[in-house]
Scaffold this motif. Structure first.
Motif, PDB file in Angstrom:
ATOM      1  N   VAL A  13       0.856  -1.178   0.000  1.00 44.49           N
ATOM      2  CA  VAL A  13       0.000   0.000   0.000  1.00 44.49           C
ATOM      3  C   VAL A  13       0.892   1.227   0.000  1.00 44.49           C
ATOM      4  N   THR A  14       0.392   2.306  -0.604  1.00 44.83           N
ATOM      5  CA  THR A  14       1.148   3.559  -0.609  1.00 44.83           C
ATOM      6  C   THR A  14       0.299   4.648   0.026  1.00 44.83           C
ATOM      7  N   PHE A  15       0.967   5.537   0.732  1.00 42.41           N
ATOM      8  CA  PHE A  15       0.315   6.660   1.390  1.00 42.41           C
ATOM      9  C   PHE A  15       0.950   7.928   0.841  1.00 42.41           C
ATOM     10  N   ASP A  16       0.113   8.833   0.346  1.00 45.59           N
ATOM     11  CA  ASP A  16       0.656  10.043  -0.275  1.00 45.59           C
ATOM     12  C   ASP A  16       0.351  11.308   0.512  1.00 45.59           C
ATOM     13  N   THR A  17      -0.300  11.183   1.657  1.00 43.45           N
ATOM     14  CA  THR A  17      -0.575  12.357   2.485  1.00 43.45           C
ATOM     15  C   THR A  17       0.538  12.458   3.525  1.00 43.45           C
ATOM     16  N   ILE A  18       1.623  13.135   3.154  1.00 44.56           N
ATOM     17  CA  ILE A  18       2.789  13.281   4.018  1.00 44.56           C
ATOM     18  C   ILE A  18       2.893  14.735   4.422  1.00 44.56           C
ATOM     19  N   PHE A  19       2.875  14.967   5.735  1.00 45.16           N
ATOM     20  CA  PHE A  19       2.864  16.322   6.253  1.00 45.16           C
ATOM     21  C   PHE A  19       4.268  16.861   6.517  1.00 45.16           C
ATOM     22  N   LEU A  20       5.188  15.998   6.906  1.00 42.43           N
ATOM     23  CA  LEU A  20       6.550  16.431   7.228  1.00 42.43           C
ATOM     24  C   LEU A  20       7.505  15.347   6.781  1.00 42.43           C
ATOM     25  N   LEU A  21       8.664  15.763   6.298  1.00 40.23           N
ATOM     26  CA  LEU A  21       9.656  14.810   5.818  1.00 40.23           C
ATOM     27  C   LEU A  21      11.029  15.281   6.253  1.00 40.23           C
ATOM     28  N   ASP A  22      11.765  14.413   6.936  1.00 34.06           N
ATOM     29  CA  ASP A  22      13.122  14.727   7.370  1.00 34.06           C
ATOM     30  C   ASP A  22      14.068  13.835   6.588  1.00 34.06           C
ATOM     31  N   ASN A  23      14.873  14.454   5.730  1.00 31.41           N
ATOM     32  CA  ASN A  23      15.811  13.710   4.898  1.00 31.41           C
ATOM     33  C   ASN A  23      17.229  14.104   5.304  1.00 31.41           C
ATOM     34  N   ASN A  24      17.788  13.406   6.265  1.00 36.13           N
ATOM     35  CA  ASN A  24      19.145  13.649   6.768  1.00 36.13           C
ATOM     36  C   ASN A  24      19.342  15.099   7.215  1.00 36.13           C
ATOM     37  N   GLY A  25      18.403  15.590   8.022  1.00 38.08           N
ATOM     38  CA  GLY A  25      18.517  16.938   8.555  1.00 38.08           C
ATOM     39  C   GLY A  25      17.810  17.995   7.744  1.00 38.08           C
ATOM     40  N   THR A  26      17.432  17.687   6.518  1.00 38.29           N
ATOM     41  CA  THR A  26      16.692  18.629   5.689  1.00 38.29           C
ATOM     42  C   THR A  26      15.210  18.372   5.909  1.00 38.29           C
ATOM     43  N   ILE A  27      14.538  19.329   6.528  1.00 39.58           N
ATOM     44  CA  ILE A  27      13.129  19.145   6.862  1.00 39.58           C
ATOM     45  C   ILE A  27      12.267  19.864   5.842  1.00 39.58           C
ATOM     46  N   SER A  28      11.292  19.142   5.318  1.00 38.60           N
ATOM     47  CA  SER A  28      10.318  19.709   4.384  1.00 38.60           C
ATOM     48  C   SER A  28       8.950  19.621   5.021  1.00 38.60           C
ATOM     49  N   ILE A  29       8.242  20.732   5.002  1.00 40.01           N
ATOM     50  CA  ILE A  29       6.903  20.780   5.577  1.00 40.01           C
ATOM     51  C   ILE A  29       5.924  21.062   4.456  1.00 40.01           C
ATOM     52  N   GLY A  30       4.854  20.301   4.414  1.00 42.45           N
ATOM     53  CA  GLY A  30       3.839  20.477   3.387  1.00 42.45           C
ATOM     54  C   GLY A  30       2.828  21.529   3.769  1.00 42.45           C
ATOM     55  N   ALA A  31       2.100  21.970   2.769  1.00 41.72           N
ATOM     56  CA  ALA A  31       1.055  22.956   3.015  1.00 41.72           C
ATOM     57  C   ALA A  31      -0.214  22.516   2.314  1.00 41.72           C
ATOM     58  N   PRO A  32      -1.030  21.667   2.792  1.00 39.77           N
ATOM     59  CA  PRO A  32      -0.915  20.853   3.989  1.00 39.77           C
ATOM     60  C   PRO A  32      -0.100  19.580   3.780  1.00 39.77           C
ATOM     61  N   ALA A  33       0.029  19.085   2.559  1.00 37.40           N
ATOM     62  CA  ALA A  33       0.780  17.861   2.317  1.00 37.40           C
ATOM     63  C   ALA A  33       1.861  18.125   1.271  1.00 37.40           C
ATOM     64  N   ILE A  34       2.900  17.304   1.301  1.00 37.35           N
ATOM     65  CA  ILE A  34       4.003  17.432   0.353  1.00 37.35           C
ATOM     66  C   ILE A  34       3.607  16.692  -0.922  1.00 37.35           C
ATOM     67  N   LYS A  35       3.623  17.404  -2.033  1.00 34.90           N
ATOM     68  CA  LYS A  35       3.241  16.790  -3.303  1.00 34.90           C
ATOM     69  C   LYS A  35       4.383  15.938  -3.831  1.00 34.90           C
ATOM     70  N   GLY A  36       4.040  14.770  -4.336  1.00 34.33           N
ATOM     71  CA  GLY A  36       5.025  13.891  -4.947  1.00 34.33           C
ATOM     72  C   GLY A  36       5.693  12.935  -3.981  1.00 34.33           C
ATOM     73  N   ALA A  37       5.680  13.211  -2.705  1.00 35.57           N
ATOM     74  CA  ALA A  37       6.297  12.321  -1.728  1.00 35.57           C
ATOM     75  C   ALA A  37       5.306  11.220  -1.373  1.00 35.57           C
ATOM     76  N   GLU A  38       5.845  10.035  -1.096  1.00 36.56           N
ATOM     77  CA  GLU A  38       4.971   8.937  -0.709  1.00 36.56           C
ATOM     78  C   GLU A  38       5.713   7.934   0.159  1.00 36.56           C
ATOM     79  N   VAL A  39       4.934   7.188   0.918  1.00 38.10           N
ATOM     80  CA  VAL A  39       5.455   6.140   1.790  1.00 38.10           C
ATOM     81  C   VAL A  39       4.851   4.833   1.310  1.00 38.10           C
ATOM     82  N   THR A  40       5.697   3.838   1.098  1.00 37.67           N
ATOM     83  CA  THR A  40       5.248   2.517   0.666  1.00 37.67           C
ATOM     84  C   THR A  40       5.388   1.553   1.825  1.00 37.67           C
ATOM     85  N   ALA A  41       4.340   0.753   2.043  1.00 33.82           N
ATOM     86  CA  ALA A  41       4.348  -0.199   3.154  1.00 33.82           C
ATOM     87  C   ALA A  41       3.807  -1.547   2.680  1.00 33.82           C
TER      88      ALA A  41
END
Length: 169
Positions: free
Chosen positions: A33-61
């Protein structure tokens, strides 16, 4: 690398290879399953905050299994009234394992503020310079037409004297 993601109506802080118990998801065991509603993403110290969600980012589980949670006992009692009620509940859960967090759209820029354009003030409707006829001798239809030209609405609610004063000014 971690992300705050919305899964089944709840927000979870997840990292790669982490196991999470969430509300029951549709899908078979072993499916992805994939989840595309990601509000915050920390990539090795680089923090990205969505407004309200980050477009294009996804989590696969991957769904590991469906199970029931621990039993919750709901006991209600009102003393000296003879009222006792006991209910139980087991929440339906799904165990998932986070396989990957992709941040392809993580470099989102803040939306630019729209420049406020200086709008020219709207020109008001030209009013009749002067009433040439005697208002007291006009018919009701003529008074309504004159009132409409002057921007007066609701002639029926106005008294004739107030209308005459408004039209002669």
């Amino acid at each position: 690398m971690y992300a705050i993601v919305e899964i089944a109506g709840q927000q979870f802080k997840v990292a790669q290879d982490q196991k999470v118990y969430v509300h029951r998801l549709k899908g078979e065991e072993g499916s992805k399953v994939t989840f595309d509603t990601i509000f915050l993403l920390d990539n090795n110290g680089t923090i990205s905050i969505g407004a309200p969600a980050i477009k294009g980012a996804e989590v696969t589980a991957k769904i590991l299994g469906h199970l029931k949670g621990d039993k919750v006992i709901v006991f209600k009692k009102k003393r000296r009234k003879g009222y006792i009620k006991k209910n139980g509940h087991r929440q339906a859960l799904t165990e998932i394992q986070i396989e990957s967090i992709t941040a392809s759209g993580a470099k989102k820029t803040a939306p630019k503020k729209a420049e406020t354009k200086a709008e020219a003030p709207k020109a008001e409707a030209p009013k009749a310079a002067a009433v040439t006829k005697d208002v007291s001798s006009m018919t009701v239809a003529e008074l309504k037409a004159l009132a409409k030209e002057q921007g007066i609405s609701g002639y029926t609610s106005l008294k004739k004297a107030e209308l005459i004063e408004a039209l002669t000014k």
